[in-house]
Design a protein around this motif. Sequence first.
Motif, PDB file in Angstrom:
ATOM      1  N   UNK A 112     108.606  93.317 -55.058  1.00 14.93           N
ATOM      2  CA  UNK A 112     107.229  93.924 -55.529  1.00 14.93           C
ATOM      3  C   UNK A 112     107.631  95.323 -55.816  1.00 14.93           C
ATOM      4  N   UNK A 113     106.442  96.110 -55.951  1.00 15.09           N
ATOM      5  CA  UNK A 113     106.828  97.602 -56.328  1.00 15.09           C
ATOM      6  C   UNK A 113     107.710  98.244 -55.667  1.00 15.09           C
ATOM      7  N   UNK A 114     108.966  98.715 -56.240  1.00 21.04           N
ATOM      8  CA  UNK A 114     110.142  99.361 -55.680  1.00 21.04           C
ATOM      9  C   UNK A 114     109.925 100.691 -55.933  1.00 21.04           C
ATOM     10  N   UNK A 115     110.052 101.562 -54.683  1.00 19.61           N
ATOM     11  CA  UNK A 115     110.110 103.303 -54.509  1.00 19.61           C
ATOM     12  C   UNK A 115     111.321 103.714 -54.069  1.00 19.61           C
ATOM     13  N   UNK A 116     111.446 104.804 -54.582  1.00 16.00           N
ATOM     14  CA  UNK A 116     112.574 105.640 -53.905  1.00 16.00           C
ATOM     15  C   UNK A 116     112.831 106.684 -55.174  1.00 16.00           C
ATOM     16  N   UNK A 117     113.985 107.531 -54.802  1.00 12.73           N
ATOM     17  CA  UNK A 117     114.277 108.585 -55.746  1.00 12.73           C
ATOM     18  C   UNK A 117     114.952 107.981 -57.171  1.00 12.73           C
ATOM     19  N   UNK A 118     114.312 108.550 -58.050  1.00 13.09           N
ATOM     20  CA  UNK A 118     114.637 108.247 -59.558  1.00 13.09           C
ATOM     21  C   UNK A 118     113.764 107.211 -60.126  1.00 13.09           C
ATOM     22  N   UNK A 119     112.781 106.618 -59.462  1.00  9.97           N
ATOM     23  CA  UNK A 119     111.920 105.620 -60.189  1.00  9.97           C
ATOM     24  C   UNK A 119     110.967 106.276 -60.768  1.00  9.97           C
ATOM     25  N   UNK A 120     110.456 105.869 -61.903  1.00  9.52           N
ATOM     26  CA  UNK A 120     109.259 106.077 -62.709  1.00  9.52           C
ATOM     27  C   UNK A 120     107.946 106.252 -62.103  1.00  9.52           C
ATOM     28  N   UNK A 121     107.606 105.229 -61.347  1.00  8.11           N
ATOM     29  CA  UNK A 121     106.452 105.179 -60.614  1.00  8.11           C
ATOM     30  C   UNK A 121     106.590 106.047 -59.402  1.00  8.11           C
ATOM     31  N   UNK A 122     107.619 106.042 -58.734  1.00  5.86           N
ATOM     32  CA  UNK A 122     108.010 106.935 -57.719  1.00  5.86           C
ATOM     33  C   UNK A 122     107.610 108.465 -57.953  1.00  5.86           C
TER      34      UNK A 122
END
Length: 422
Positions: A144-154
């Motif tokens: 699913x949507x992956x979030x965390x440091x460095x992600x574009x969506x994040x």
Amino acid sequence: MNILLVGASGFIGSHLLEALSAAGHRVIATSRSGWGPLLPEVEWLPLDLARLADEPDYFAWPDAVDLVINATGLFSADAEAMARAQDRGPRALFKRAALHGAGVLQISALGAGSQPEVPFLASKAAADDYLLGLGIPAVVLRPSLVIGPGGASSVWLTRLSPWPLIPLLDRQARTRPLHVADLAAAVLALLRHWPDSGVLPLVGAESMTQGDLLDRLRVAQGWAPGRYLQVPAPLARLGAWLGDRCGWRALNSQLLRLARTDNLASAEPLGKACGYRAAFLSSRLRDWPKRADSLAAVGRPLLLGSLAAVWLGTALVCLGPGREWGVRIMAELGVAAGPGAWAVIAGAVLDGLLGVGMLLRRWRRPVLLAQMALMLGYTLAIGILLPHYWFDPYMAVGKNLVLLAASAWLYGLEPSARNTPK
């Protein structure tokens, strides 16, 4: 295990690289440049999947590869670019893996196969189907949507998180986002308990809306839950239309469609296959996002725009209604009217050039240095030659100190040319 990690410099790939290296695997990591962080048991090679789509034999296959992990991804308004990077390039990669007897773990995306009208998901699904048709040990992991440091969506989510009123494309659609650490942990679990070939969804522990997700990010930074405003549908469609034509990644028609569609799956298939289930998202939000970074992400463009407006506005004023005032100040310095007028015009042109330079990323760092030097020079000259201006009740000269501090802060945040990705 000897692992060929493709896309190791990207958001997901870089986190996988650290996890695989820490777990003791020997990793041959690839990026388009062939460079990346130096970690134990890691070798870097150049590989561009878009090029591999046209030249399947250009990449020299490494010896003794047990498993290929494809962690590449491209979300773009350019459907052809995504097809090359996410479908045709991976097909060539998977074919080479089959010829050399290697298994494949494909990091796909949840919704691939069920939303063919979205080019990003359609290209992922096409590569997934091709891989599973090769008859080799292969697992397609669809997070699913992956979030965390460095992600574009994040990055966009953290930029939105400090706003007092946050605009959203949709307030009803639900997804099950997960932290990138859970994706890395799930991959390690699959390597320990390799399942039969097939598709496995990877989802977070909770179903939530966009507002719910932003609330988790806000609370992690010490703020109360946010207030949200859904962007009116006609305005959202107009923005998406413009995004398609301007190549915007933050807003285009496929992003709008994704934002308005539920994207859910069960965690049970992955749990049964390898025993792993993602943690609750809030438990992962300890070191990221950081409040100062989110505020800086919001404040930086606002401050850049404000400083550019100050310099451009000063130029216009000095060329227009403030010209005579500038000539009078020059007269106080003992400069005659004619040369004084030309000095005001020259200063206005310089101010205008500095304002324009603020808007051009290539010139921003030297322009910020020039601005600081100019403001310091103005302030010292006025302080020495016209000290009575320090007693202006509006503190016009004293405000230069604030502008100097703001310019220095922006200069420190601005990446140098040699550190800017090519």
